[in-house]
Design a protein around this motif. Structure first.
Motif, PDB file in Angstrom:
ATOM      1  N   ALA B 354      -9.992  -3.392 -25.394  1.00  0.00           N
ATOM      2  CA  ALA B 354      -8.991  -4.119 -26.171  1.00  0.00           C
ATOM      3  C   ALA B 354      -8.013  -4.845 -25.256  1.00  0.00           C
ATOM      4  O   ALA B 354      -7.735  -4.411 -24.147  1.00  0.00           O
ATOM      5  CB  ALA B 354      -8.234  -3.160 -27.065  1.00  0.00           C
ATOM      6  N   ARG B 355      -7.492  -5.972 -25.755  1.00  0.00           N
ATOM      7  CA  ARG B 355      -6.438  -6.652 -25.011  1.00  0.00           C
ATOM      8  C   ARG B 355      -5.117  -5.924 -25.197  1.00  0.00           C
ATOM      9  O   ARG B 355      -4.303  -5.870 -24.285  1.00  0.00           O
ATOM     10  CB  ARG B 355      -6.324  -8.109 -25.463  1.00  0.00           C
ATOM     11  CG  ARG B 355      -7.333  -9.002 -24.795  1.00  0.00           C
ATOM     12  CD  ARG B 355      -6.883 -10.448 -24.756  1.00  0.00           C
ATOM     13  NE  ARG B 355      -6.679 -10.994 -26.069  1.00  0.00           N
ATOM     14  CZ  ARG B 355      -5.519 -11.459 -26.490  1.00  0.00           C
ATOM     15  NH1 ARG B 355      -4.474 -11.442 -25.689  1.00  0.00           N
ATOM     16  NH2 ARG B 355      -5.398 -11.958 -27.694  1.00  0.00           N
ATOM     17  N   VAL B 356      -4.910  -5.409 -26.381  1.00  0.00           N
ATOM     18  CA  VAL B 356      -3.682  -4.658 -26.648  1.00  0.00           C
ATOM     19  C   VAL B 356      -4.057  -3.309 -27.241  1.00  0.00           C
ATOM     20  O   VAL B 356      -4.801  -3.230 -28.213  1.00  0.00           O
ATOM     21  CB  VAL B 356      -2.771  -5.426 -27.626  1.00  0.00           C
ATOM     22  CG1 VAL B 356      -1.510  -4.629 -27.874  1.00  0.00           C
ATOM     23  CG2 VAL B 356      -2.435  -6.789 -27.081  1.00  0.00           C
ATOM     24  N   TYR B 357      -3.553  -2.248 -26.628  1.00  0.00           N
ATOM     25  CA  TYR B 357      -3.849  -0.890 -27.068  1.00  0.00           C
ATOM     26  C   TYR B 357      -2.531  -0.217 -27.399  1.00  0.00           C
ATOM     27  O   TYR B 357      -1.671  -0.061 -26.535  1.00  0.00           O
ATOM     28  CB  TYR B 357      -4.581  -0.149 -25.952  1.00  0.00           C
ATOM     29  CG  TYR B 357      -5.089   1.219 -26.351  1.00  0.00           C
ATOM     30  CD1 TYR B 357      -6.267   1.356 -27.064  1.00  0.00           C
ATOM     31  CD2 TYR B 357      -4.395   2.370 -26.007  1.00  0.00           C
ATOM     32  CE1 TYR B 357      -6.739   2.595 -27.429  1.00  0.00           C
ATOM     33  CE2 TYR B 357      -4.861   3.618 -26.374  1.00  0.00           C
ATOM     34  CZ  TYR B 357      -6.038   3.720 -27.081  1.00  0.00           C
ATOM     35  OH  TYR B 357      -6.503   4.950 -27.450  1.00  0.00           O
ATOM     36  N   LEU B 358      -2.367   0.133 -28.648  1.00  0.00           N
ATOM     37  CA  LEU B 358      -1.115   0.727 -29.115  1.00  0.00           C
ATOM     38  C   LEU B 358      -1.378   2.209 -29.358  1.00  0.00           C
ATOM     39  O   LEU B 358      -2.063   2.577 -30.306  1.00  0.00           O
ATOM     40  CB  LEU B 358      -0.667  -0.006 -30.376  1.00  0.00           C
ATOM     41  CG  LEU B 358       0.615   0.354 -31.088  1.00  0.00           C
ATOM     42  CD1 LEU B 358       1.754   0.511 -30.122  1.00  0.00           C
ATOM     43  CD2 LEU B 358       0.974  -0.725 -32.082  1.00  0.00           C
ATOM     44  N   ALA B 359      -0.878   3.060 -28.477  1.00  0.00           N
ATOM     45  CA  ALA B 359      -1.159   4.497 -28.532  1.00  0.00           C
ATOM     46  C   ALA B 359       0.017   5.217 -29.166  1.00  0.00           C
ATOM     47  O   ALA B 359       1.121   5.188 -28.633  1.00  0.00           O
ATOM     48  CB  ALA B 359      -1.405   5.024 -27.124  1.00  0.00           C
ATOM     49  N   ASP B 376      -5.706  -4.550 -21.296  1.00  0.00           N
ATOM     50  CA  ASP B 376      -4.698  -5.353 -20.605  1.00  0.00           C
ATOM     51  C   ASP B 376      -3.304  -4.781 -20.798  1.00  0.00           C
ATOM     52  O   ASP B 376      -2.604  -4.472 -19.856  1.00  0.00           O
ATOM     53  CB  ASP B 376      -4.711  -6.782 -21.148  1.00  0.00           C
ATOM     54  CG  ASP B 376      -5.817  -7.583 -20.535  1.00  0.00           C
ATOM     55  OD1 ASP B 376      -6.400  -7.082 -19.551  1.00  0.00           O
ATOM     56  OD2 ASP B 376      -6.100  -8.682 -21.021  1.00  0.00           O
ATOM     57  N   LYS B 377      -2.915  -4.704 -22.060  1.00  0.00           N
ATOM     58  CA  LYS B 377      -1.550  -4.267 -22.379  1.00  0.00           C
ATOM     59  C   LYS B 377      -1.636  -2.956 -23.135  1.00  0.00           C
ATOM     60  O   LYS B 377      -2.361  -2.853 -24.126  1.00  0.00           O
ATOM     61  CB  LYS B 377      -0.861  -5.301 -23.271  1.00  0.00           C
ATOM     62  CG  LYS B 377      -0.563  -6.595 -22.557  1.00  0.00           C
ATOM     63  CD  LYS B 377       0.863  -6.637 -22.082  1.00  0.00           C
ATOM     64  CE  LYS B 377       1.045  -7.887 -21.245  1.00  0.00           C
ATOM     65  NZ  LYS B 377       2.111  -7.888 -20.339  1.00  0.00           N
ATOM     66  N   VAL B 378      -0.886  -1.986 -22.657  1.00  0.00           N
ATOM     67  CA  VAL B 378      -0.841  -0.705 -23.348  1.00  0.00           C
ATOM     68  C   VAL B 378       0.582  -0.497 -23.837  1.00  0.00           C
ATOM     69  O   VAL B 378       1.541  -0.698 -23.095  1.00  0.00           O
ATOM     70  CB  VAL B 378      -1.268   0.439 -22.410  1.00  0.00           C
ATOM     71  CG1 VAL B 378      -1.104   1.777 -23.096  1.00  0.00           C
ATOM     72  CG2 VAL B 378      -2.702   0.248 -21.963  1.00  0.00           C
ATOM     73  N   VAL B 379       0.706  -0.152 -25.100  1.00  0.00           N
ATOM     74  CA  VAL B 379       2.013   0.159 -25.679  1.00  0.00           C
ATOM     75  C   VAL B 379       1.962   1.609 -26.131  1.00  0.00           C
ATOM     76  O   VAL B 379       0.989   2.024 -26.760  1.00  0.00           O
ATOM     77  CB  VAL B 379       2.327  -0.757 -26.874  1.00  0.00           C
ATOM     78  CG1 VAL B 379       3.712  -0.466 -27.407  1.00  0.00           C
ATOM     79  CG2 VAL B 379       2.198  -2.208 -26.486  1.00  0.00           C
ATOM     80  N   ALA B 380       2.988   2.380 -25.773  1.00  0.00           N
ATOM     81  CA  ALA B 380       2.993   3.795 -26.133  1.00  0.00           C
ATOM     82  C   ALA B 380       4.157   4.082 -27.062  1.00  0.00           C
ATOM     83  O   ALA B 380       5.264   3.585 -26.867  1.00  0.00           O
ATOM     84  CB  ALA B 380       3.090   4.653 -24.883  1.00  0.00           C
ATOM     85  N   ILE B 381       3.893   4.892 -28.071  1.00  0.00           N
ATOM     86  CA  ILE B 381       4.968   5.447 -28.894  1.00  0.00           C
ATOM     87  C   ILE B 381       4.841   6.953 -28.758  1.00  0.00           C
ATOM     88  O   ILE B 381       3.802   7.524 -29.101  1.00  0.00           O
ATOM     89  CB  ILE B 381       4.834   5.042 -30.373  1.00  0.00           C
ATOM     90  CG1 ILE B 381       4.829   3.519 -30.510  1.00  0.00           C
ATOM     91  CG2 ILE B 381       5.954   5.650 -31.189  1.00  0.00           C
ATOM     92  CD1 ILE B 381       4.610   3.046 -31.925  1.00  0.00           C
ATOM     93  N   ASN B 382       5.858   7.587 -28.206  1.00  0.00           N
ATOM     94  CA  ASN B 382       5.746   9.005 -27.916  1.00  0.00           C
ATOM     95  C   ASN B 382       7.136   9.611 -27.872  1.00  0.00           C
ATOM     96  O   ASN B 382       8.106   8.929 -27.565  1.00  0.00           O
ATOM     97  CB  ASN B 382       5.048   9.186 -26.563  1.00  0.00           C
ATOM     98  CG  ASN B 382       4.342  10.514 -26.485  1.00  0.00           C
ATOM     99  OD1 ASN B 382       4.958  11.553 -26.714  1.00  0.00           O
ATOM    100  ND2 ASN B 382       3.064  10.483 -26.178  1.00  0.00           N
TER     101      ASN B 382
END
Ligand SMILES: Cc1cc2nc3c(=O)[nH]c(=O)nc-3n(C[C@H](O)[C@H](O)[C@H](O)COP(=O)(O)OP(=O)(O)OC[C@H]3O[C@@H](n4cnc5c(N)ncnc54)[C@H](O)[C@@H]3O)c2cc1C
Lengths: 258, 433
Positions: B354-359, B376-382
């Motif tokens: 994926a180009r953008v991975y929202l974990a 490419d881009k990883v976004v984390a919500i934790n």
């Protein structure tokens, strides 16, 4: 779908990926399938090569009453003879595969035809949605399962992607009974191809990850450390609204939300 | 001038030297620490004191960290003035002053950035460029660009065609631009990625227009010979190198040890384009909304992935639907039965691209990280600011997943509603007109 358009589907001899035997080519089969769903038995299926090839019966077995073959040696260049046929016979839509499974597999044939005829070419078509008033709406298959809608004016050439509906099963009996209308081909030899050296494909070397480090300690670190992105932005104190807005802005900027 | 040379002159202090040699002198430690690093012997030679190198480890054994020594000594030797500059690693310049020839690389620029495939081809272009003198590698790219590191990727000259007419599906406009470049520069080679992102399509169009026979699926190229795959990758074809090449991935190594100028190159206004504009035979109607859940996980462009930190699953599914994201999951979420097995991302699941991975609520265990290595881009919500996923992420949000997902869903719905309004308004306008 108006049946009064002329659809020609170009077929070639395929190659089974494991056994290497001749077969119905995957994408050409899909092109015939698409043509059959559009205009039914009015579809013209065209092959330039040896009419004795048994694989052609596999295409015919998809429910074609007849098949047109331009008789020439299978090593000869197909562009000129196909051009002549398309110029002589009124045609609205030409369907081909993206790449042949034998020979050079360059995928250039539809482009050369389009260039010579001055027709537009739509690449990697997944579906032809409608044909109306001299214009067709087609869906292009993009990578990652995406689709793009394009309007193209007739006559045009479309290359059919693997995302198009799968070809129907081929029936042996009807295939053997189909009539072949055989016309004379050109027999123009492909000289450049003759000069090339062809050998079985060598496996390509895997790319190694080479670490350009000055010291042994650096190399050790590179080999053992977890790949950490670093430098990312961390939001802690903001309100949930602001945090969500930041994420949403990133998604918009990356154009994954349209 | 004379002052300067005085400063430069080596001044010796015999008393300090004597104290430094005498380990029993009461001032020995202070003198040593005062002139750490730079110590001159009697002849002016730089002396290193082996006793000063390293530190005492926790169990009383002396440890030497060579990597650190190198960096600190380097900084000291460079002197005070240059020490700040020396920290930023500067690669040597590769400069082409007055190019005698050009190699055009037409990049895919998926998402506005150079892909790995593009960078490999730039590397190959430089291999070809070394065979002649003063050849510049020119990158041709269309549409919007977010790339900031053209200089490090090996771009000597840049032709960036950013006009509106080149956006989306515009093969006719792009071909017209390439034709213009051909007549203006007559490049030695045209290099394209043989990719599904439009590279192969554009290359075939150019080859048909120019009447050149291109090499497709080429993977070993030098100035005289090219090795291509053919017959659905079952044979290798060895042939003379043509002017137009479509190259497979990993055809060469990307540039990584030089810096390039990336100077913009102007092309003349496109006369052919304006002429053909009115009679365009292909009209781009834009992207179609596809069902994100039907896209295979390995291919998906945008993944919203759930882990053990998700407690409200209905909300998660709603968020995925609102954002138009493909759903993924960590192994724990799958093992607990909240998500189907084919949605699992990671070592024992799917490797995603994926180009953008929202974990959301994923700690970032190594088995999971392996699966997202190509994102490419990883976004984390934790909730845990110290977890590995937050370290990997380009944007990390430390918050409860419930609250942020609720806000995100709201934002996405509002965005869609406003978009529909504008499009319906436009529809009305065009109806009226
Ligand atoms: C052989 C083997 C193969 C494996 N293969 C895989 C694989 O392919 N894929 C895979 O994913 N795992 C795999 N694993 C499992 C892996 O080691 C981890 O156990 C797993 O990835 C952890 O999943 P998680 O991050 O969802 O859960 P946890 O480690 O429990 O992490 C949950 C995270 O959510 C956060 N959190 C909790 N509550 C909230 C909240 N309300 N809001 C926001 N955040 C919150 C926590 O801070 C924590 O960081 C494998 C393990 C083994 C042994």
């Amino acid at each position: 779908m108006p049946p009064n358009i002329n659809v020609v589907s170009l077929v070639s001899i395929g190659r089974h990926p494991q056994s290497g035997r001749a077969r119905r080519a995957e994408q050409d089969g899909r092109a015939v399938e698409l043509g059959l769903t559009m205009v039914g038995e009015a579809l013209t299926v065209l092959h330039a090569g040896n009419p004795q090839n048994p694989v052609l019966r596999q295409y015919a077995g998809m429910g074609l009453p007849s098949l047109t073959v331009l008789d020439q040696a299978s090593s000869c260049d197909a562009v000129s003879v196909l051009l002549r046929y398309l110029r002589k016979n009124p045609t609205d839509i030409v369907l081909t595969g993206v790449r042949a499974e034998r020979g050079e597999s360059s995928g250039m044939l539809p482009y050369l035809l389009a260039e010579q005829l001055g027709w537009p070419l739509v690449p990697k078509v997944a579906e032809i949605v409608s044909v109306q008033d001299g214009k067709a709406d087609v869906l292009l298959a993009l990578p990652r399962g995406q689709r793009r809608s394009v309007q193209v004016s007739l006559p045009f050439i479309a290359t059919i992607d693997n995302a198009a509906p799968e070809a129907r099963q081929s029936a042996f009996g009807p295939g053997s009974r189909a009539l072949f209308s055989i016309q004379k081909g050109d027999n123009l030899a492909d000289d450049a191809f003759m000069e090339w050296k062809i050998s079985p494909a060598k496996p390509r070397p895997k790319r190694l990850k080479v670490v350009k480090a000055k010291t042994a300690a650096d190399r050790m670190k590179a080999a053992t450390a977890k790949p950490v992105g670093g430098g990312g932005k961390i939001m802690k104190q903001e309100s949930p609204e602001e945090k969500a807005q930041a994420i949403f802005d990133l998604l918009l900027e990356e154009k994954v939300i349209r | 001038m004379s002052d300067f040379s005085l400063e430069e002159m080596l001044r010796r202090d015999p008393r300090n030297e004597w104290i430094a040699r005498n380990r029993l002198h009461p001032l020995h430690d202070t003198v040593l620490s005062a002139e750490q690093g730079e110590r001159r012997g009697p002849s002016g030679l730089l002396r290193k004191d082996p006793h000063l190198v390293g530190f005492i480890g926790p169990n009383g054994i002396k440890r030497i960290d060579r990597a650190d020594v190198f960096s600190s000594v380097g900084a000291e030797l460079a002197g005070k003035k240059r020490s700040t500059e020396a920290k930023a690693v500067s690669l040597p310049w590769h400069i082409v002053e007055n190019p005698a020839g050009y190699i055009m690389v037409v990049a895919d620029m998926v998402g506005g950035r150079l892909t790995r495939h593009d960078k490999d081809i730039l590397g190959l272009a430089h291999q070809l460029a070394t065979e002649k003198a003063a050849v510049a590698v020119v990158l041709v790219c269309f549409g919007e660009s977010k790339e900031t590191q053209f200089d490090l990727a090996g771009v000597d000259r840049l032709i960036h065609l950013a006009g509106q007419e080149f956006n989306g599906f515009a093969p006719e406009a792009r071909l017209a631009a390439l034709e213009q470049i051909e007549t203006q520069f007559y490049p030695d080679y045209w290099l394209f990625p043989d990719s599904v992102n439009g590279g192969a399509d554009l290359a075939s169009r150019l080859a048909a227009r120019l009447g050149e026979r291109p090499a497709t699926q080429a993977w070993q190229v030098n100035g005289t010979q090219t090795l291509c795959r053919g017959a659905s990758s079952s044979v290798d074809i060895r042939r003379a190198t043509p002017r137009i090449l479509m190259l497979l991935e990993e055809c060469a190594d990307a540039i990584d040890s030089t810096r390039h100028q990336a100077l913009p190159l102007q092309i003349k206004p496109l006369a052919a384009l304006k002429k053909s504009n009115g009679s365009s035979k292909m009209l781009d109607r834009g992207m179609i909304d596809v069902d994100a859940s039907a896209v295979p996980l390995a291919e998906a462009e945008f993944i919203l992935s759930a882990g053990n930190g998700i407690h409200n699953w209905n909300q998660f599914h709603a968020a995925a639907a609102a954002l138009g994201a493909t759903e993924g999951a960590s192994r724990v979420a799958v093992d607990d039965g909240f998500m189907p097995r084919e949605r699992q991302v990671g070592a024992s699941g799917t490797w995603v691209t994926a180009r953008v991975y929202l974990a959301v609520g994923i700690s970032g265990a190594i088995q999971h990280m392996q699966g997202i290595g190509q994102c490419d881009k990883v976004v984390a919500i934790n909730t845990d600011a110290g977890c590995d996923m937050v370290k990997r992420a380009d944007l990390a949000v430390i918050a409860d997943s419930d609250a942020v997902l609720a806000e995100l869903t709201k934002l996405a719905n509002a965005f869609m509603a406003s978009k529909q309004q504008t499009s319906s308004k436009q529809g009305e306008k065009s109806d009226a007109a």
